[in-house]
Design a protein around this motif. Sequence first.
Motif, PDB file in Angstrom:
ATOM      1  N   ALA A 151       0.858  -1.188   0.000  1.00 36.13           N
ATOM      2  CA  ALA A 151       0.000   0.000   0.000  1.00 36.13           C
ATOM      3  C   ALA A 151       0.891   1.235   0.000  1.00 36.13           C
ATOM      4  O   ALA A 151       1.804   1.349   0.830  1.00 36.13           O
ATOM      5  N   SER A 156      -0.391   4.796   5.031  1.00 38.90           N
ATOM      6  CA  SER A 156      -0.727   3.379   4.892  1.00 38.90           C
ATOM      7  C   SER A 156       0.434   2.514   5.381  1.00 38.90           C
ATOM      8  O   SER A 156       1.597   2.927   5.376  1.00 38.90           O
ATOM      9  N   VAL A 218      -3.554  -4.530  -3.613  1.00 42.69           N
ATOM     10  CA  VAL A 218      -4.095  -3.691  -2.550  1.00 42.69           C
ATOM     11  C   VAL A 218      -4.243  -2.276  -3.091  1.00 42.69           C
ATOM     12  O   VAL A 218      -3.469  -1.850  -3.954  1.00 42.69           O
ATOM     13  N   GLY A 222      -4.566   0.616   1.537  1.00 44.95           N
ATOM     14  CA  GLY A 222      -4.350  -0.651   2.215  1.00 44.95           C
ATOM     15  C   GLY A 222      -5.556  -1.154   2.977  1.00 44.95           C
ATOM     16  O   GLY A 222      -5.439  -2.086   3.766  1.00 44.95           O
TER      17      GLY A 222
END
Length: 466
Positions: A151, A156, A218, A222
């Motif tokens: 991510a 993130s 992803v 995330g």
Amino acid sequence: MNFARHQISATAPVLIFDTRFDPDCRIFTTCTQAGFAVYSTYPLKLLRKREITGGTLAFAVPLHTSSLIFLVGGGRSPRYSPNKVVFWDDAQGKEAAELEFRERVRGLACRRGWLAVALRRRVVVFKLNTSITRFNEWDTCDNTRGLLALATGTHSTLMAIPGRQTGHVQLVHLPPCTPPQPIGPPLSLPPRPPPPAPTKHPVAIIAAHATALTTLSVPASGQYLATTSARGTLIRIWDSITGKLIRELRRGSDKAEIYGVAFRPDEREVCAWSDKGTVHVFSLVAGSGGSNRQSTFSPLTTYIPLPKYFDSEWSYAQYRIPTQSAHISLTAPPPKAPTADIVDEEKCVIGWIQAPSDELGGPDKPTEMEYQLVALTYTGGWYRLAMPPSTVTTVPSDPGSPRVSSPPPHIRALSQHRPRSSSGSSVTGRLDKGKGRERDREKEGKERRECILKEFRRYGRWDGWG
């Protein structure tokens, strides 16, 4: 007089070893026999190229839009040893550093200040600062594909890697990702605060599939995780904090190799592409622009134990990448029907961009932006695709309130009741007939769900490189 089969080629095919987007889909890199090049995704423009002699590259991974690119050698005559990751500083046009392992590098993923390297049975993470520091490593199952996902959004933390058991995914939380350095004058808006901490400890392992994983994806935040398996019929969307299955999306009913899955930047839609040469677009939330198709028998699944096929969610939009065989055969077979399931399509990579919509702006109404797709084929094709007109979603000024140009298509209600046949046919036979009717409706409604080709261009040899 007998004529042998001859082929008339207009142009020699372009041999592209690898092509991939940066985490934000602003640029993409491509590797050919001549070296590697960096392009602007939209509008398509060659930014810079580097001719490399003495061998070829397996892939080149850009670190966002910075001048740092990670190179790995590959092919019959690798330029670098396949067990090395070379840090290429494109601003200086030279190698800045390298990492060497005892085995071949299978895959790479990066974000600001971090690099993750996938090997056969482990993933190693490095922290990039003024120096390169080994952060940690995790064991995995046999990961010949080099699956790895990071991510990359501000704050993130998620990294998804294969677990130690086949079909399992291991979720690792790294230190939060730092925001990008602003370019130009400082912004008047305050920086986005970090998200609140989870109320409970995030899940570490997800038993995603019973067979081997083929892709891990992803979004930038995330928050979600998308997985596919060797069967290639389903895309499963998971909550990365709780580990719960959120959606199960069906690509098709026959086996295929899914090459990748990409989340839309606002995480309201997702697209998937496979070796069938077809791009499928799915909605993840109501009102995102389109409504996923479902079987007319799906309302019965709560009352009758029907096969899982009838409760599936199918893509609301799709596009078939044309075959780029630029030749004419004197004894070529007749062309296949548009609805034929062609399996010899090109390998491609898909990314989301923001592009102007067809609606023209004025003095009081600026041009609206909408989410579109860019498909890169390994033969040098660049396709810009828009969603069907009835499902286009514009990019609003306020990300929290997306505007939909028209309501989502209505899911067809259950067909009228038919009297029982006197022949006493079984429920299984009726379901088989229902499945056949579903396929017929699939063919009839295909044109209404086709993505629109907005622009097609060539990259590679056709822009003066190579």
